[in-house]
Design a protein around this motif. Structure first.
Motif, PDB file in Angstrom:
ATOM      1  N   ARG A  49       0.845  -1.189   0.000  1.00 31.49           N
ATOM      2  CA  ARG A  49       0.000   0.000   0.000  1.00 31.49           C
ATOM      3  C   ARG A  49       0.882   1.241   0.000  1.00 31.49           C
ATOM      4  N   LEU A  50       0.303   2.316  -0.494  1.00 29.00           N
ATOM      5  CA  LEU A  50       1.006   3.599  -0.508  1.00 29.00           C
ATOM      6  C   LEU A  50       1.127   4.128   0.912  1.00 29.00           C
ATOM      7  N   THR A  51       2.250   4.766   1.180  1.00 24.54           N
ATOM      8  CA  THR A  51       2.391   5.532   2.407  1.00 24.54           C
ATOM      9  C   THR A  51       1.884   6.944   2.111  1.00 24.54           C
ATOM     10  N   THR A  52       1.852   7.768   3.118  1.00 24.35           N
ATOM     11  CA  THR A  52       1.465   9.159   2.906  1.00 24.35           C
ATOM     12  C   THR A  52       2.419   9.816   1.913  1.00 24.35           C
ATOM     13  N   ALA A  53       3.721   9.533   2.058  1.00 23.79           N
ATOM     14  CA  ALA A  53       4.716  10.096   1.131  1.00 23.79           C
ATOM     15  C   ALA A  53       4.491   9.571  -0.279  1.00 23.79           C
ATOM     16  N   GLY A  54       4.119   8.303  -0.409  1.00 21.89           N
ATOM     17  CA  GLY A  54       3.859   7.715  -1.718  1.00 21.89           C
ATOM     18  C   GLY A  54       2.645   8.329  -2.372  1.00 21.89           C
ATOM     19  N   ARG A  55       1.599   8.528  -1.580  1.00 25.46           N
ATOM     20  CA  ARG A  55       0.379   9.156  -2.121  1.00 25.46           C
ATOM     21  C   ARG A  55       0.696  10.575  -2.595  1.00 25.46           C
ATOM     22  N   ASP A  56       1.461  11.311  -1.804  1.00 25.75           N
ATOM     23  CA  ASP A  56       1.844  12.667  -2.187  1.00 25.75           C
ATOM     24  C   ASP A  56       2.670  12.644  -3.471  1.00 25.75           C
ATOM     25  N   ALA A  57       3.606  11.701  -3.578  1.00 31.20           N
ATOM     26  CA  ALA A  57       4.453  11.602  -4.770  1.00 31.20           C
ATOM     27  C   ALA A  57       3.612  11.316  -6.010  1.00 31.20           C
ATOM     28  N   VAL A  58       2.685  10.364  -5.908  1.00 32.78           N
ATOM     29  CA  VAL A  58       1.830  10.031  -7.046  1.00 32.78           C
ATOM     30  C   VAL A  58       0.993  11.235  -7.449  1.00 32.78           C
ATOM     31  N   GLU A  59       0.425  11.899  -6.475  1.00 31.16           N
ATOM     32  CA  GLU A  59      -0.431  13.041  -6.800  1.00 31.16           C
ATOM     33  C   GLU A  59       0.362  14.166  -7.459  1.00 31.16           C
ATOM     34  N   ARG A  60       1.615  14.352  -7.039  1.00 27.80           N
ATOM     35  CA  ARG A  60       2.430  15.379  -7.689  1.00 27.80           C
ATOM     36  C   ARG A  60       2.772  14.985  -9.122  1.00 27.80           C
ATOM     37  N   VAL A  61       3.125  13.706  -9.342  1.00 25.41           N
ATOM     38  CA  VAL A  61       3.433  13.235 -10.698  1.00 25.41           C
ATOM     39  C   VAL A  61       2.194  13.344 -11.586  1.00 25.41           C
ATOM     40  N   LEU A  62       1.046  12.914 -11.066  1.00 26.18           N
ATOM     41  CA  LEU A  62      -0.194  13.012 -11.846  1.00 26.18           C
ATOM     42  C   LEU A  62      -0.546  14.463 -12.138  1.00 26.18           C
ATOM     43  N   GLY A  63      -0.329  15.328 -11.178  1.00 32.25           N
ATOM     44  CA  GLY A  63      -0.609  16.751 -11.375  1.00 32.25           C
ATOM     45  C   GLY A  63       0.228  17.341 -12.489  1.00 32.25           C
ATOM     46  N   VAL A  64       1.523  17.030 -12.495  1.00 34.87           N
ATOM     47  CA  VAL A  64       2.401  17.541 -13.554  1.00 34.87           C
ATOM     48  C   VAL A  64       1.990  16.951 -14.900  1.00 34.87           C
ATOM     49  N   GLY A  65       1.671  15.660 -14.911  1.00 34.47           N
ATOM     50  CA  GLY A  65       1.229  15.029 -16.156  1.00 34.47           C
ATOM     51  C   GLY A  65      -0.038  15.665 -16.692  1.00 34.47           C
ATOM     52  N   CYS A  66      -1.002  15.925 -15.804  1.00 37.62           N
ATOM     53  CA  CYS A  66      -2.258  16.566 -16.227  1.00 37.62           C
ATOM     54  C   CYS A  66      -2.013  17.984 -16.723  1.00 37.62           C
ATOM     55  N   GLN A  67      -1.118  18.709 -16.080  1.00 36.69           N
ATOM     56  CA  GLN A  67      -0.799  20.063 -16.546  1.00 36.69           C
ATOM     57  C   GLN A  67      -0.185  20.014 -17.940  1.00 36.69           C
ATOM     58  N   SER A  68       0.654  19.020 -18.184  1.00 32.44           N
ATOM     59  CA  SER A  68       1.279  18.875 -19.497  1.00 32.44           C
ATOM     60  C   SER A  68       0.223  18.599 -20.565  1.00 32.44           C
ATOM     61  N   ILE A  69      -0.727  17.729 -20.248  1.00 32.60           N
ATOM     62  CA  ILE A  69      -1.803  17.428 -21.195  1.00 32.60           C
ATOM     63  C   ILE A  69      -2.665  18.669 -21.413  1.00 32.60           C
ATOM     64  N   HIS A 120      -1.797  21.743 -21.168  1.00 34.32           N
ATOM     65  CA  HIS A 120      -1.040  22.681 -21.994  1.00 34.32           C
ATOM     66  C   HIS A 120      -1.081  22.250 -23.467  1.00 34.32           C
ATOM     67  N   ALA A 121      -0.865  20.947 -23.713  1.00 36.23           N
ATOM     68  CA  ALA A 121      -0.843  20.451 -25.093  1.00 36.23           C
ATOM     69  C   ALA A 121      -2.201  20.615 -25.768  1.00 36.23           C
ATOM     70  N   LEU A 122      -3.275  20.496 -24.995  1.00 32.66           N
ATOM     71  CA  LEU A 122      -4.623  20.575 -25.571  1.00 32.66           C
ATOM     72  C   LEU A 122      -5.302  21.917 -25.287  1.00 32.66           C
ATOM     73  N   SER A 123      -4.512  22.916 -24.973  1.00 29.20           N
ATOM     74  CA  SER A 123      -5.085  24.208 -24.574  1.00 29.20           C
ATOM     75  C   SER A 123      -5.910  24.868 -25.681  1.00 29.20           C
ATOM     76  N   ALA A 124      -5.623  24.575 -26.923  1.00 28.69           N
ATOM     77  CA  ALA A 124      -6.381  25.177 -28.017  1.00 28.69           C
ATOM     78  C   ALA A 124      -7.653  24.387 -28.332  1.00 28.69           C
ATOM     79  N   TRP A 125      -7.839  23.265 -27.682  1.00 30.50           N
ATOM     80  CA  TRP A 125      -9.026  22.449 -27.933  1.00 30.50           C
ATOM     81  C   TRP A 125     -10.208  23.008 -27.161  1.00 30.50           C
ATOM     82  N   ASP A 126     -11.368  22.885 -27.759  1.00 34.18           N
ATOM     83  CA  ASP A 126     -12.616  23.233 -27.100  1.00 34.18           C
ATOM     84  C   ASP A 126     -12.861  22.219 -25.976  1.00 34.18           C
ATOM     85  N   PRO A 127     -13.384  22.663 -24.818  1.00 39.41           N
ATOM     86  CA  PRO A 127     -13.661  21.711 -23.732  1.00 39.41           C
ATOM     87  C   PRO A 127     -14.543  20.538 -24.166  1.00 39.41           C
ATOM     88  N   GLY A 128     -15.467  20.764 -25.069  1.00 40.26           N
ATOM     89  CA  GLY A 128     -16.309  19.675 -25.573  1.00 40.26           C
ATOM     90  C   GLY A 128     -15.499  18.633 -26.331  1.00 40.26           C
TER      91      GLY A 128
END
Length: 163
Positions: free
Chosen positions: A105-125, A127-135
């Motif tokens: 199982r994830l520790t608190t540090a592991g959960r924080d690490a995953v959430e930070r990695v996912l956050g950066v990944g989502c920001q990258s996506i 940014h890449a799709l910023s010109a796309w319509d939300p629909g």
């Protein structure tokens, strides 16, 4: 694949395969992982990220179940779990269903690490799709999830993934 077999495949399927191959290559490049890890402030092997993601999404799992769900060999999971345990991102806990076994199982540090990695990944996506319509993004997400569900179904039917 022989040319005569490929010629029988619809062009849209060929284009989908080509796009998936390009996406896979982009997402699995060591440089891409390194950049995300640096931005997230997380030092973790690229091979460990799917394990962390699975534990984040599904909760504690037995090592064998992790290997089966990720369709990788058990020794790979064992090595990665040992590394993640040594940096404090996961811990082994008794399996409530079988005290002889353990779950990872994830520790608190592991959960924080995953959430930070996912956050950066989502920001990258984002940014890449910023010109796309939300629909359009919503439609893409719906179709991607449908496609992945179908890929999983077929992999289960073929015995590649467990039921």
């Amino acid at each position: 694949m022989p040319a005569d077999v490929r010629a029988q495949i619809p062009s849209d399927i060929v284009e989908i395969e080509r796009a998936l191959s390009r996406i896979s290559h982009l997402l699995n490049r060591a440089r891409q992982h390194h950049q995300i890890a640096v931005e997230a402030g997380v030092s973790v092997d690229r091979a460990a990220v799917p394990i962390l993601r699975l534990l984040h999404d599904a909760g504690p799992q037995r090592s064998g179940d992790i290997a089966a769900r990720l369709a990788v060999e058990a020794p790979h999971v064992t090595r990665q779990v040992q590394r993640l345990e040594s940096v404090g991102y996961v811990e082994r806990v008794p399996d409530p269903a079988d005290r002889r076994a353990y779950r990872v199982r994830l520790t608190t540090a592991g959960r924080d690490a995953v959430e930070r990695v996912l956050g950066v990944g989502c920001q990258s996506i984002q940014h890449a799709l910023s010109a796309w319509d939300p629909g359009e993004r919503e439609q893409l997400a719906t179709l991607f999830n449908r496609m992945v569900d179908d890929f999983v179904r077929v992999a289960v039917e073929r015995g590649i993934l467990p039921k």
